[in-house]
Enzyme design. Structure first.
Site, PDB file in Angstrom:
ATOM      1  N   LYS A  79      14.421  36.735  50.193  1.00  0.00           N
ATOM      2  CA  LYS A  79      13.006  36.634  50.579  1.00  0.00           C
ATOM      3  C   LYS A  79      12.503  38.013  51.004  1.00  0.00           C
ATOM      4  CE  LYS A  79       9.888  33.843  53.478  1.00  0.00           C
ATOM      5  NZ  LYS A  79       9.777  32.792  54.514  1.00  0.00           N
ATOM      6  N   SER A 154       6.620  29.040  53.671  1.00  0.00           N
ATOM      7  CA  SER A 154       6.257  30.300  53.065  1.00  0.00           C
ATOM      8  C   SER A 154       7.267  30.794  52.036  1.00  0.00           C
ATOM      9  CB  SER A 154       6.088  31.370  54.148  1.00  0.00           C
ATOM     10  OG  SER A 154       7.323  31.601  54.808  1.00  0.00           O
ATOM     11  N   SER A 178       9.516  27.069  56.925  1.00  0.00           N
ATOM     12  CA  SER A 178       9.445  27.842  55.671  1.00  0.00           C
ATOM     13  C   SER A 178      10.707  27.876  54.826  1.00  0.00           C
ATOM     14  CB  SER A 178       9.022  29.273  55.966  1.00  0.00           C
ATOM     15  OG  SER A 178       7.653  29.300  56.202  1.00  0.00           O
TER      16      SER A 178
HETATM   17  N1  GLN Z   1       3.759  26.877  57.630  1.00  0.00           N
HETATM   18  C1  GLN Z   1       4.067  27.362  58.934  1.00  0.00           C
HETATM   19  C2  GLN Z   1       3.132  28.494  59.269  1.00  0.00           C
HETATM   20  O1  GLN Z   1       2.281  28.767  58.500  1.00  0.00           O
HETATM   21  C3  GLN Z   1       5.509  27.800  59.011  1.00  0.00           C
HETATM   22  C4  GLN Z   1       5.769  29.061  58.323  1.00  0.00           C
HETATM   23  C5  GLN Z   1       7.160  29.576  58.491  1.00  0.00           C
HETATM   24  O2  GLN Z   1       8.088  28.828  58.803  1.00  0.00           O
HETATM   25  N2  GLN Z   1       7.300  30.881  58.341  1.00  0.00           N
HETATM   26  O3  GLN Z   1       3.202  29.094  60.269  1.00  0.00           O
END
Ligand code: GLN
Length: 499
Positions: A79, A154, A178
Site C-alpha cells: 500500500k 482505503s 481500511s
Molecule cells: N473509512 C474510514 C475513514 O475514512 C477508515 C479508513 C482507514 O481505515 N484508513 O476514515
C-alpha cells in the site's frame, strides 16, 4: 504446478523444492499486472526492475544454501502509505507527487530482510481517508468482481491486486476498517493486528492512535505467514508493544474450534445490513457450531456512538498529522514565484495539493480541537472510546472471540456514494469499534450474497495480543466453507484476460 492462482504458501513450497524460481514467479505476476491492471488500476507504481533484482537475489541465496525465511521469493503488493527507499510514495495524494522517501519503513525493512519481493505500490484513498478508493488523487480502483463497482477503501488497490491475481500477498493499513472492508468487498482475507503489534515507523500517519499496518492475502494461512514477517517490537515506534508476537501461523494450522465460545455482537447483526450479508453470516455461524464451537450473544450498547466519535478523533489527529505537508519539506510546491511569502506559498500549495475529503477532515478536526470546543467534541469522543473498550472487555468475558459481518452491504457502484460523505462513513460501522479499542480484527470471505453475487466478509475480533484466536477461528471457518463450496471463493471472480 504453481501459478498466479496458487496461495503464497504453495508458492513458497514450490520455491523451496526448486520447482520454480523467484524470478520466474515475479515475471508471472508482472505479466499479469501488464495484462489486467489497465482495467483494475490497483497499482500506482510498478517497480519492475527492483522486483526482479530482489527476486534474483533471493534465488542466488537459495542456490548457495543460505538459510532463508519461509516467504522468501514470494511477490507482494505494498500500500502506498508506507515508505520504501527511492520508490515514489504518495499516499494517494497530489501533495506528495514525485516524493521518493530517503528511508524504508520498518515493515518494508522486514519484508526485504525476509526476501519478500515488492512488486510495487498500490492505490488508496488519499491519506487513507475513505471507504471506496474513489478519494485517490490518481483515479479510482475497480473491483475485479465487477469493474463498475468500488473495491472498498482505503486499501482498495491492495485488495483488488489480490483478487485479480496480480500478487498473492499485500500490505494494508487499517485506521477504521481500511484492511478489512476492502477484503470483504473483494473476497480476500485482511487482518488488522492488535494496535502496536506491527510497527508504524515509516507509515504516513492518518490518525496515529488508530492506524495499524496488517497483512492481506487470499487465505488465512497466507495472512498468518505475512503477519509473522512484519510483526514485532520496534524501538522506533513508541507505541509498539514489547512482547512476543502471537503465534498466528500455528493457530492458522490448528483447524479446530471445539469448545470455543463465539460471541455474536447483537448491535452489529440486523438493522441496516443487507439481507444477503446477514444470510451468509448466519450460515457461517452454523458451520462454526457444526465444528464444535458454542455461539453466545453479547451486547455492546456503546457501539452506537462509535462511528460519530471516530469521525471526531480521526479528523482531529489527521489535522495535526497533515500539518507537515507545508510545501517546504516534501513533494509539491505551488505559487513560489519569488515574491510570495512562505505562508502564502503553503496555503496555495495545500489548496492545490489536497483533495476534497482531506480538506473536509482537516477543517473538521481543526474545529473539534479548537479551544472552547475541545471538551464538547474531542473530549466527549475520547470518553466514548473508553466506553467502547469497556463494552469489548465485558464481551470478551463471555466469549473467546467476537464476530459480526464486516460491512453492511456488498460492493457498491462507483459514484454511488461519492457525494454523500455520511453514507460513505457508514460503510465502516462494524469495523471502527475494533480500532477504537486497539484489538485485533480479521475479515474473511464467507460467500456471495444471493441478490447480487458479490462477496460478503465475516469479521472475527480477538482481545489485545491474542491475535492467534482470530486466526484459529478464521482458518477453521475457511476450511469448512471451502469444503462446502468445493472451491475457493475467488474461483468465481470473472476472468479479466489473465487466466
Ligand atoms: N473509512 C474510514 C475513514 O475514512 C477508515 C479508513 C482507514 O481505515 N484508513 O476514515
Amino acid at each position: 504446478m504453481t501459478n498466479i492462482h496458487s496461495s503464497a504458501a504453495e508458492m513458497a513450497a514450490a520455491l523451496s523444492k526448486n520447482e520454480t524460481t523467484s524470478v520466474e514467479l515475479t515475471k508471472l505476476h508482472l505479466d499479469q499486472i501488464s495484462k489486467v491492471d489497465g482495467k483494475v488500476h490497483a497499482f500506482l507504481h510498478v517497480d519492475t526492475e527492483g522486483a526482479l533484482a530482489q527476486a534474483a537475489e533471493v534465488d542466488a541465496k537459495r542456490a548457495s544454501g543460505e538459510q532463508i525465511s519461509p516467504l522468501a521469493g514470494v511477490p507482494l503488493a505494498l500500500k502506498d502509505v508506507l515508505t520504501q527507499k527511492g520508490i515514489p510514495t504518495t499516499a494517494g495524494s497530489k501533495i506528495l507527487e514525485g516524493w521518493r522517501p530517503p528511508y524504508d519503513s520498518t515493515v518494508v525493512s522486514k519484508l526485504k530482510a525476509a526476501g519478500v519481493v515488492i512488486l510495487g505500490k498500490t492505490n488508496m484513498d488519499e491519506f487513507a481517508m475513505g471507504s471506496s478508493t474513489e478519494n485517490s488523487a490518481y483515479g479510482t480502483t475497480q473491483n475485479p468482481w465487477d469493474l463498475s463497482r468500488i473495491p472498498g477503501g482505503s486499501g482498495g488497490g491492495s485488495a483488488a491486486a489480490l483478487a485479480s491475481f496480480q500478487a498473492p500477498l499485500a500490505i494494508g493499513s487499517d485506521t477504521g476498517g481500511s484492511i478489512r472492508q476492502p477484503a470483504a468487498l473483494t473476497g480476500t482475507v485482511g487482518v488488522k493486528p492488535t494496535y502496536g503489534g506491527v510497527s508504524r515507523y515509516g507509515v504516513i500517519a492518518y490518525s496515529s492512535s488508530l492506524d495499524q499496518i496488517g497483512p492481506c492475502a487470499r487465505t488465512v494461512l497466507d495472512t498468518a505467514l505475512l503477519h509473522e514477517v512484519i510483526a514485532g517490537h520496534d524501538e522506533r515506534d513508541s507505541t509498539s508493544i514489547n512482547a512476543p508476537v502471537p503465534q498466528v501461523v500455528a493457530a492458522a494450522k490448528k483447524l479446530d474450534v471445539k469448545g470455543m465460545k463465539i460471541g455474536v455482537i447483537k448491535e452489529l447483526n440486523g438493522a441496516g445490513f443487507q439481507a444477503g450479508v446477514i444470510e451468509r453470516f448466519n450460515e457461517s455461524l452454523d458451520l462454526l457450531v457444526a465444528n464444535g464451537a458454542e455461539i453466545v450473544e453479547v451486547s455492546c450498547p456503546n457501539f452506537e456512538y462509535a462511528l460519530a466519535a471516530y469521525y471526531l478523533i480521526a479528523p482531529s489527529e489527521a489535522s495535526s498529522n497533515l500539518a507537515r505537508f507545508d510545501s517546504m519539506r516534501y513533494g509539491l510546491r505551488v505559487g513560489d514565484d519569488g515574491k510570495r511569502g512562505a505562508e502564502e506559498v503553503m496555503s496555495i500549495t495545500r489548496e492545490a495539493g489536497f483533495g476534497k475529503e482531506v480538506k473536509r477532515r482537516i477543517i473538521l478536526g481543526t474545529y473539534a480541537l479548537s479551544s472552547g470546543y475541545y471538551d464538547a467534541f474531542y473530549g466527549s469522543a475520547q470518553k466514548v472510546r473508553t466506553l467502547v473498550k469497556q463494552d469489548f472487555d465485558a464481551a470478551f468475558q463471555m466469549a473467546d472471540v467476537l464476530v459480526s459481518p464486516v460491512t453492511p452491504t456488498t460492493a457498491f457502484k462507483i459514484g454511488e456514494k461519492s457525494d454523500d460523505p455520511v453514507a460513505m462513513y457508514l460503510s465502516d460501522i462494524a469495523t471502527i469499534p475494533v480500532n477504537m479499542a486497539g484489538i485485533g480484527g480479521m475479515s474473511l470471505p464467507c460467500g456471495l450474497a444471493a441478490e447480487d453475487g458479490l462477496p460478503v466478509g465475516f469479521q472475527i475480533m480477538s482481545p489485545v495480543m491474542q491475535d492467534d484466536r482470530m486466526y484459529r477461528v478464521g482458518a477453521t471457518l475457511e476450511a469448512a466453507l471451502v469444503s462446502k463450496w468445493g472451491k475457493p471463493i475467488l474461483a468465481n471472480v470473472p476472468d479479466l484476460g489473465g487466466k
